[in-house]
Scaffold this motif. Structure first.
Motif, short mmCIF file in Angstrom:
data_model
loop_
_atom_site.label_atom_id
_atom_site.label_comp_id
_atom_site.label_asym_id
_atom_site.label_seq_id
_atom_site.Cartn_x
_atom_site.Cartn_y
_atom_site.Cartn_z
N GLY A 242 51.94 37.70 -1.36
CA GLY A 242 53.12 36.86 -1.29
C GLY A 242 52.72 35.40 -1.20
O GLY A 242 51.94 34.89 -1.99
N GLY A 243 53.24 34.70 -0.18
CA GLY A 243 52.89 33.30 0.02
C GLY A 243 51.52 33.14 0.64
O GLY A 243 50.97 34.05 1.26
N VAL A 244 50.93 31.97 0.46
CA VAL A 244 49.64 31.65 1.07
C VAL A 244 49.88 31.37 2.55
O VAL A 244 50.74 30.56 2.90
N ASP A 245 49.12 32.02 3.43
CA ASP A 245 49.40 31.96 4.87
C ASP A 245 49.53 30.54 5.40
O ASP A 245 50.49 30.21 6.10
N GLU A 246 48.57 29.67 5.05
CA GLU A 246 48.57 28.33 5.64
C GLU A 246 49.57 27.40 4.96
O GLU A 246 49.75 26.27 5.41
N ARG A 247 50.22 27.84 3.90
CA ARG A 247 51.20 27.01 3.21
C ARG A 247 52.62 27.55 3.35
O ARG A 247 53.55 27.03 2.73
N SER A 248 52.80 28.62 4.13
CA SER A 248 54.12 29.25 4.27
C SER A 248 54.44 29.45 5.75
O SER A 248 53.55 29.55 6.59
N ALA A 249 55.72 29.51 6.05
CA ALA A 249 56.18 29.82 7.39
C ALA A 249 56.39 31.33 7.51
O ALA A 249 56.95 31.95 6.60
N PRO A 250 55.92 31.95 8.59
CA PRO A 250 56.12 33.41 8.75
C PRO A 250 57.59 33.73 8.94
O PRO A 250 58.34 32.97 9.54
N LYS B 299 37.20 43.36 8.38
CA LYS B 299 38.42 42.75 7.86
C LYS B 299 39.20 42.14 9.01
O LYS B 299 39.12 42.60 10.15
N PHE B 300 39.97 41.09 8.69
CA PHE B 300 40.82 40.48 9.70
C PHE B 300 42.02 39.83 9.04
O PHE B 300 42.06 39.62 7.81
N VAL B 301 43.03 39.53 9.84
CA VAL B 301 44.20 38.78 9.41
C VAL B 301 44.37 37.58 10.34
O VAL B 301 43.70 37.48 11.38
N LEU B 302 45.21 36.65 9.96
CA LEU B 302 45.49 35.48 10.79
C LEU B 302 46.83 35.67 11.49
O LEU B 302 47.87 35.79 10.83
N ASP B 303 46.79 35.72 12.83
CA ASP B 303 48.02 35.83 13.62
C ASP B 303 48.62 34.43 13.77
O ASP B 303 47.97 33.51 14.26
N THR B 304 49.85 34.27 13.34
CA THR B 304 50.50 32.95 13.32
C THR B 304 51.19 32.68 14.65
O THR B 304 52.01 33.47 15.11
N ILE B 305 50.86 31.54 15.27
CA ILE B 305 51.46 31.13 16.54
C ILE B 305 52.11 29.76 16.33
O ILE B 305 51.47 28.81 15.88
N LYS B 306 53.41 29.69 16.63
CA LYS B 306 54.14 28.43 16.43
C LYS B 306 54.00 27.54 17.65
O LYS B 306 54.22 27.96 18.78
N ASN B 307 53.63 26.27 17.43
CA ASN B 307 53.49 25.30 18.50
C ASN B 307 54.83 24.63 18.80
O ASN B 307 55.75 24.66 17.97
N PRO B 308 54.97 24.01 19.97
CA PRO B 308 56.23 23.33 20.31
C PRO B 308 56.62 22.24 19.31
O PRO B 308 57.81 21.95 19.14
N ASP B 309 55.62 21.63 18.65
CA ASP B 309 55.93 20.56 17.70
C ASP B 309 56.31 21.09 16.31
O ASP B 309 56.51 20.31 15.38
N GLY B 310 56.40 22.42 16.16
CA GLY B 310 56.78 23.00 14.89
C GLY B 310 55.63 23.36 13.98
O GLY B 310 55.83 23.99 12.95
N THR B 311 54.40 22.94 14.33
CA THR B 311 53.23 23.30 13.54
C THR B 311 52.78 24.72 13.93
O THR B 311 53.26 25.30 14.89
N TYR B 312 51.82 25.24 13.15
CA TYR B 312 51.38 26.61 13.38
C TYR B 312 49.86 26.65 13.59
O TYR B 312 49.11 25.93 12.93
N ASP B 313 49.44 27.48 14.53
CA ASP B 313 48.03 27.84 14.68
C ASP B 313 47.86 29.26 14.18
O ASP B 313 48.75 30.11 14.35
N ARG B 314 46.72 29.54 13.55
CA ARG B 314 46.47 30.86 13.01
C ARG B 314 45.16 31.40 13.56
O ARG B 314 44.09 30.91 13.24
N THR C 264 41.23 24.14 11.26
CA THR C 264 41.88 23.36 10.19
C THR C 264 41.62 21.86 10.36
O THR C 264 42.14 21.07 9.57
N ASN C 265 40.84 21.46 11.37
CA ASN C 265 40.52 20.06 11.59
C ASN C 265 39.40 19.62 10.64
O ASN C 265 38.29 20.14 10.71
N PRO C 266 39.67 18.69 9.72
CA PRO C 266 38.64 18.30 8.75
C PRO C 266 37.44 17.62 9.38
O PRO C 266 36.39 17.49 8.73
N ASN C 267 37.55 17.18 10.64
CA ASN C 267 36.44 16.51 11.30
C ASN C 267 35.45 17.50 11.93
O ASN C 267 34.42 17.08 12.46
N ILE C 268 35.78 18.78 11.92
CA ILE C 268 34.90 19.82 12.46
C ILE C 268 34.23 20.52 11.29
O ILE C 268 34.84 20.75 10.24
#
Length: 253
Positions: free
Chosen positions: A80-88, A134-149, A165-169
């Motif tokens: 379906g949708g790409v995990d990091e580009r879609s809302a669960p 194998k693994f999946v990404l469990d989506t957790i919604k933050n208070p600011d509306g962003t998602y952690d996986r 997802t931090n480009p500095n790491i």
């Protein structure tokens, strides 16, 4: 469904598969070389797998059924949708109400919500060193509306998987085994895949390149022993089958 590229898929097929004669599958390794440092070793080998060929399976760069194991890779199959580009989005508890109709409209591949929501997690496989699974990404919604996986393993294992997802790491995924050895996978050495339909309204195109594989970028031992990997990027195009199903209900009044 958007599968990983053939070369990465040939390595990802080992994730979570137990090859033994009791289930009719074998894996034959042909050792070629082994790179050593003070505390680390990286074997390089050709592997043949008899797990069976899939319909329209594309050969890797070393042949059908063969894979070149020289480090490690994490692969992803997009559902379906790409995990990091879609809302669960989950279906409503009561399937016999208007909420279900709204859910189906939101999940449709057409209309204003195309690509916004995703009801099925992508499936990740890893194969590095003597680790696979194998693994999946469990989506957790933050208070600011962003998602952690957060990576969730599909089988019990002592390994730890981190997603960043931090480009500095300096990693997108990091796998740590029970001995404290860390395997880094960075977006700079990822493998992106895109697809197009075979005709008007046929198939679901992924027009924007989607990361479907992350290759091993470095290994870090607890004693500060480090092995790094460098790659050359290649691009190629291949054709696969398209499938589409449509239903229409005829009612008699």
């Amino acid at each position: 469904v958007l599968p990983p590229a053939p070369n990465a898929a040939s390595l990802g097929k080992y994730g979570g598969i137990d090859f033994n004669m009791s289930n009719g599958m074998i894996s034959v390794p042909l050792p070629l070389y082994e790179l050593h440092s003070s505390n680390l070793a990286v074997p390089v080998s050709l592997n043949y797998s008899s797990s069976g060929f899939k319909v329209d399976e594309i050969a890797s760069r070393v042949g059908t059924g063969w894979s070149l194991n020289a480090g490690g890779v994490i692969t992803r199959t997009v559902y379906g949708g790409v995990d990091e580009r879609s809302a669960p989005l989950s279906p409503p508890g009561d399937l016999n109400n208007a909420g279900m109709i709204t859910f189906l409209k939101n999940m449709s591949t057409e209309g204003p919500f195309q690509g916004v929501y995703d009801a099925q997690r992508d499936l990740f496989s890893f194969n590095v060193g003597d680790l696979s699974g194998k693994f999946v990404l469990d989506t957790i919604k933050n208070p600011d509306g962003t998602y952690d996986r957060k990576p969730i393993l599909l089988s019990h294992s002592g390994v730890k998987i981190e997603h960043n997802t931090n480009p500095n790491i300096d990693f997108t995924f990091r796998i740590t085994n029970t001995d404290g050895v860390q395997y880094y996978f960075h977006s700079a050495v990822d493998y992106t895949t895109s697809s197009g339909g075979g005709g008007t309204g046929c198939g679901f195109p992924y027009d924007i390149s989607v990361p479907t594989a992350w290759y091993l970028s470095k290994i870090v031992h607890p004693n500060n022993d480090v092995i790094t990997f460098q790659y050359s990027r290649v691009t190629y195009t291949y054709a696969t089958h398209l499938s589409q199903t449509a239903y229409h209900i005829f009612r008699e009044y």
